[in-house]
Each structure stands twice: as C-alpha cells, then as structure tokens.
Design a protein around this motif. Structure first.
Motif, mmCIF file in Angstrom:
data_model
loop_
_atom_site.group_PDB
_atom_site.id
_atom_site.type_symbol
_atom_site.label_atom_id
_atom_site.label_comp_id
_atom_site.label_asym_id
_atom_site.label_seq_id
_atom_site.Cartn_x
_atom_site.Cartn_y
_atom_site.Cartn_z
ATOM 1 N N ASP A 55 0.811 -1.188 0.024
ATOM 2 C CA ASP A 55 -0.067 -0.026 0.026
ATOM 3 C C ASP A 55 0.917 1.155 0.157
ATOM 4 O OD1 ASP A 55 -2.570 1.162 2.387
ATOM 5 O OD2 ASP A 55 -1.761 1.792 0.351
ATOM 6 N N GLU A 56 1.004 1.834 -1.200
ATOM 7 C CA GLU A 56 2.001 2.997 -1.377
ATOM 8 C C GLU A 56 1.150 4.357 -1.322
ATOM 9 O OE1 GLU A 56 4.867 1.306 -4.539
ATOM 10 O OE2 GLU A 56 5.475 3.131 -3.618
ATOM 11 N N GLN A 57 -0.005 4.150 -0.926
ATOM 12 C CA GLN A 57 -0.730 5.456 -0.638
ATOM 13 C C GLN A 57 -0.187 6.258 0.409
ATOM 14 O OE1 GLN A 57 -4.904 4.567 -0.300
ATOM 15 N NE2 GLN A 57 -5.321 5.618 -2.256
ATOM 16 N N ASN A 58 0.017 7.717 0.017
ATOM 17 C CA ASN A 58 0.289 8.395 1.183
ATOM 18 C C ASN A 58 -1.042 8.599 2.074
ATOM 19 O OD1 ASN A 58 2.853 8.804 0.144
ATOM 20 N ND2 ASN A 58 2.310 10.591 -1.077
ATOM 21 N N GLU A 59 -0.629 9.097 3.245
ATOM 22 C CA GLU A 59 -1.471 9.154 4.222
ATOM 23 C C GLU A 59 -1.543 10.331 4.970
ATOM 24 O OE1 GLU A 59 -2.738 5.798 6.374
ATOM 25 O OE2 GLU A 59 -3.584 6.795 8.062
ATOM 26 N N ILE A 60 -2.679 11.298 5.343
ATOM 27 C CA ILE A 60 -2.689 12.446 6.117
ATOM 28 C C ILE A 60 -3.541 12.109 7.280
ATOM 29 C CG2 ILE A 60 -3.172 14.770 6.035
ATOM 30 C CD1 ILE A 60 -2.543 14.991 3.168
ATOM 31 N N SER A 61 -3.266 12.571 8.498
ATOM 32 C CA SER A 61 -3.946 12.492 9.640
ATOM 33 C C SER A 61 -3.776 13.933 10.394
ATOM 34 C CB SER A 61 -3.402 11.364 10.448
ATOM 35 O OG SER A 61 -4.148 11.259 11.544
ATOM 36 N N GLY A 62 -4.507 14.885 10.301
ATOM 37 C CA GLY A 62 -4.505 16.011 10.906
ATOM 38 C C GLY A 62 -3.141 16.753 10.147
ATOM 39 N N ARG A 63 -2.212 17.401 11.405
ATOM 40 C CA ARG A 63 -1.024 17.768 10.754
ATOM 41 C C ARG A 63 -0.036 16.818 10.347
ATOM 42 N NH1 ARG A 63 1.534 19.888 14.544
ATOM 43 N NH2 ARG A 63 0.839 19.042 16.471
ATOM 44 N N TYR A 64 -0.277 15.694 10.682
ATOM 45 C CA TYR A 64 0.603 14.519 10.250
ATOM 46 C C TYR A 64 0.382 13.990 8.911
ATOM 47 C CZ TYR A 64 1.580 14.149 15.266
ATOM 48 O OH TYR A 64 1.893 14.529 16.696
ATOM 49 N N SER A 65 1.446 13.754 8.168
ATOM 50 C CA SER A 65 1.427 13.053 6.735
ATOM 51 C C SER A 65 2.640 12.328 6.469
ATOM 52 C CB SER A 65 1.148 13.938 5.547
ATOM 53 O OG SER A 65 2.400 14.829 5.451
ATOM 54 N N TRP A 66 2.437 11.183 5.659
ATOM 55 C CA TRP A 66 3.355 9.999 5.745
ATOM 56 C C TRP A 66 3.524 9.677 4.081
ATOM 57 C CZ3 TRP A 66 -0.026 10.023 9.596
ATOM 58 C CH2 TRP A 66 0.559 9.872 10.852
ATOM 59 N N ASN A 67 4.632 9.847 3.726
ATOM 60 C CA ASN A 67 5.063 9.466 2.277
ATOM 61 C C ASN A 67 5.890 8.133 2.002
ATOM 62 O OD1 ASN A 67 6.618 9.385 -0.280
ATOM 63 N ND2 ASN A 67 5.642 11.466 -0.645
ATOM 64 N N PHE A 68 5.270 7.372 1.524
ATOM 65 C CA PHE A 68 5.779 5.919 1.422
ATOM 66 C C PHE A 68 6.308 5.678 0.015
ATOM 67 C CE2 PHE A 68 7.128 1.771 1.561
ATOM 68 C CZ PHE A 68 6.214 0.814 1.224
ATOM 69 N N GLN A 69 7.686 5.554 -0.345
ATOM 70 C CA GLN A 69 7.973 5.454 -1.786
ATOM 71 C C GLN A 69 8.838 3.967 -1.745
ATOM 72 O OE1 GLN A 69 10.015 8.637 -3.453
ATOM 73 N NE2 GLN A 69 7.769 9.701 -3.765
ATOM 74 N N LYS A 70 8.448 2.935 -2.323
ATOM 75 C CA LYS A 70 9.217 1.787 -2.469
ATOM 76 C C LYS A 70 10.323 1.784 -3.446
ATOM 77 C CE LYS A 70 7.186 -2.324 -2.615
ATOM 78 N NZ LYS A 70 6.356 -3.403 -2.969
ATOM 79 N N SER A 71 10.057 2.630 -4.228
ATOM 80 C CA SER A 71 11.355 2.897 -5.404
ATOM 81 C C SER A 71 12.661 3.255 -4.628
ATOM 82 C CB SER A 71 10.802 3.752 -6.500
ATOM 83 O OG SER A 71 10.514 5.103 -6.161
ATOM 84 N N THR A 72 12.401 4.353 -3.660
ATOM 85 C CA THR A 72 13.554 4.675 -2.960
ATOM 86 C C THR A 72 13.640 4.127 -1.535
ATOM 87 O OG1 THR A 72 12.275 6.435 -2.046
ATOM 88 C CG2 THR A 72 13.412 6.846 -4.211
ATOM 89 N N SER A 73 12.836 3.084 -1.185
ATOM 90 C CA SER A 73 12.705 2.387 0.058
ATOM 91 C C SER A 73 12.830 3.562 1.266
ATOM 92 C CB SER A 73 13.935 1.495 0.389
ATOM 93 O OG SER A 73 13.996 0.580 -0.396
ATOM 94 N N SER A 74 11.652 4.512 1.088
ATOM 95 C CA SER A 74 11.707 5.597 2.023
ATOM 96 C C SER A 74 10.351 5.489 2.609
ATOM 97 C CB SER A 74 12.073 6.813 1.339
ATOM 98 O OG SER A 74 11.597 7.124 0.537
ATOM 99 N N PHE A 75 10.090 6.125 4.079
ATOM 100 C CA PHE A 75 8.911 6.343 4.401
ATOM 101 C C PHE A 75 9.018 7.540 5.387
ATOM 102 C CE2 PHE A 75 4.701 5.296 5.770
ATOM 103 C CZ PHE A 75 4.779 4.867 6.890
ATOM 104 N N ASN A 76 8.986 8.551 4.683
ATOM 105 C CA ASN A 76 9.276 9.787 5.504
ATOM 106 C C ASN A 76 8.078 10.396 6.225
ATOM 107 O OD1 ASN A 76 11.802 9.666 4.451
ATOM 108 N ND2 ASN A 76 11.319 11.062 2.866
ATOM 109 N N PHE A 77 8.116 11.185 7.169
ATOM 110 C CA PHE A 77 7.177 11.561 8.063
ATOM 111 C C PHE A 77 7.265 13.292 8.024
ATOM 112 C CE2 PHE A 77 4.202 12.373 11.324
ATOM 113 C CZ PHE A 77 4.718 12.295 12.605
ATOM 114 N N THR A 78 5.747 13.779 7.924
ATOM 115 C CA THR A 78 5.999 15.512 7.769
ATOM 116 C C THR A 78 5.131 15.921 8.775
ATOM 117 O OG1 THR A 78 6.627 15.484 5.426
ATOM 118 C CG2 THR A 78 5.612 17.357 6.503
#
Lengths: 113, 115
Positions: A55-78
């Motif tokens: 599930d590569e869908q990005n997610e937003i929860s209030g002020r939090y958001s997450w960006n999951f990119q399998k191509s770069t093996s990254s799961f960043n949190f904003t």
C-alpha cells in the motif's frame, strides 16, 4: 537482515514550521510493514501509523502526513505547522512477517516556541 | 480500552542480582515480545514468544535472559545476574488476533537501573 536508517539524529524548528523526518529501510522480504512511533520525554512508545508493503498510498492525519516510496525504500514523516507538544523522539520501524520490529536510531525533534 | 501493563515502572538493583520484569499483555493476545532501549539509543528487539515457547531471539538475548508465561496472564523477563550494561528501559509488547498489519501494542516500559 533488516535495517532502518534515520539519518537526522536531531532537528530543531520554530513553532509553526513544517518539518520532515526521513526514514530509509532495507529488507529482502516482499511483505513487510512500516511504522512510526513517537517517544515523548515520559518514555512510552506511542504508535502513530503503520503501512504494509503493498500500500503505497500516502496518508494524512491532521497535521501529520506520511510519504511511502518503495522505489527509494523510504517512509518519510511530515509534521505541518509544528507545535511545542510535538517535541519528542520519533522512531521509524520495520516488521517482517515474523513481526519482529527493527527500529531506526530515532530523530529527536525540538520545537521551540 | 485494553492496554499492556508493566511492573514495576522503575527497578533498581545491585550488579549480580536477579531481576524479574513483569508484563500483563492484552487478554486475548497471542504473540508477546520484549524490547530493550539503552538510554539515548534505539529500541532493540530481544525475544518473541508464541504458544509457550520462544519463536525468535536476538544476539542480545543470551543465557542470562529467560522468558516465561507462568499463569496465562503474566509474561515475564528474567535476568539472572545483572550487569551494569543491562541498565535500560525494557518494553513489553503483544499482538492479538484482532490486530491488523502486525501492530504491536507496547506497554509503558520498566526502567532498570543496575548499580
């Protein structure tokens, strides 16, 4: 072997700034799960989010958001419009099908008023 | 809401003494874990336990450590002869049949101080 790298050991921002916490992971498994936990000064681990490898869908929860990119093996949190209460250590973690969690080294976020 | 509990919250012991850290997982959970966090460092996996036996353990989990589920509710971590380097926060976690995506529910931790 699994590995999670959080290159930023410490970040300092002023309240209301946006901040992104980076997480890069390594695994040979095709099925895996990614997590973010918050550890406030009181010490407990607070679950924030989980994502499975399909599930590569990005997610937003209030002020939090997450960006999951399998191509770069990254799961960043904003965090948008950071607040003083966001000050904590944030851990990214990876679980395989056996459920054992491998944690990154953590990023200490300090939000100044 | 059900939660994982741990006792004591803080344990102080002398080097060489045995300690038992106690955890009460959520009642219908099936998989149990111990993790360790040395002050200022990352959280490290120690051991996982399922169906009354260890399913996986890390290199940290040597012969000084043991786990037990003595009565169907408690889940304990025993350190036989504590060393200074065992000083850390110990977290218990559990997973139940209702948990999706392998979410582990963590307890609040026990801070162990070895003098």
């Amino acid at each position: 072997a699994q590995k999670v790298t959080q290159a930023q050991t410490e970040i300092s921002v002023v309240e209301k700034e946006d901040v992104t916490l980076d997480c890069v992971y390594e695994t040979r498994d095709t099925t895996y799960y990614l997590f973010w936990y918050k550890q406030p000064p009181s010490g407990e681990l607070v679950f924030l989010i989980r994502r499975n490898s399909f599930d590569e869908q990005n997610e937003i929860s209030g002020r939090y958001s997450w960006n999951f990119q399998k191509s770069t093996s990254s799961f960043n949190f904003t965090i948008t419009a950071s607040q003083v209460v966001d000050s904590a250590v944030y851990f990214c973690a990876l679980a395989n099908a056996g459920n054992m969690l491998t944690f990154g080294g953590g990023t200490r976020l300090m939000v100044k008023p | 809401e059900p939660e994982v509990t741990q006792t004591p919250s803080h344990q102080v012991t002398q080097m060489g003494q045995e300690v038992i850290l106690r955890c009460v997982p959520i009642s219908n959970h099936l998989y149990f874990y111990w993790y360790r966090q040395i002050l200022g460092q990352k959280v490290e996996f120690l051991v996982s336990f399922y169906n009354n036996e260890i399913s996986e353990k890390s290199e940290i989990f040597d012969d000084q450590f043991s786990v037990e589920r003595p009565d169907g509710s408690n889940f304990t971590l025993k350190i036989r002869s504590t060393k200074l380097e065992d000083s850390a926060m110990y977290f218990c976690a559990s997973i139940g049949p209702e948990s999706s995506y392998n979410e582990q529910f963590f307890g609040p931790g026990t801070r162990l101080t070895v003098l």
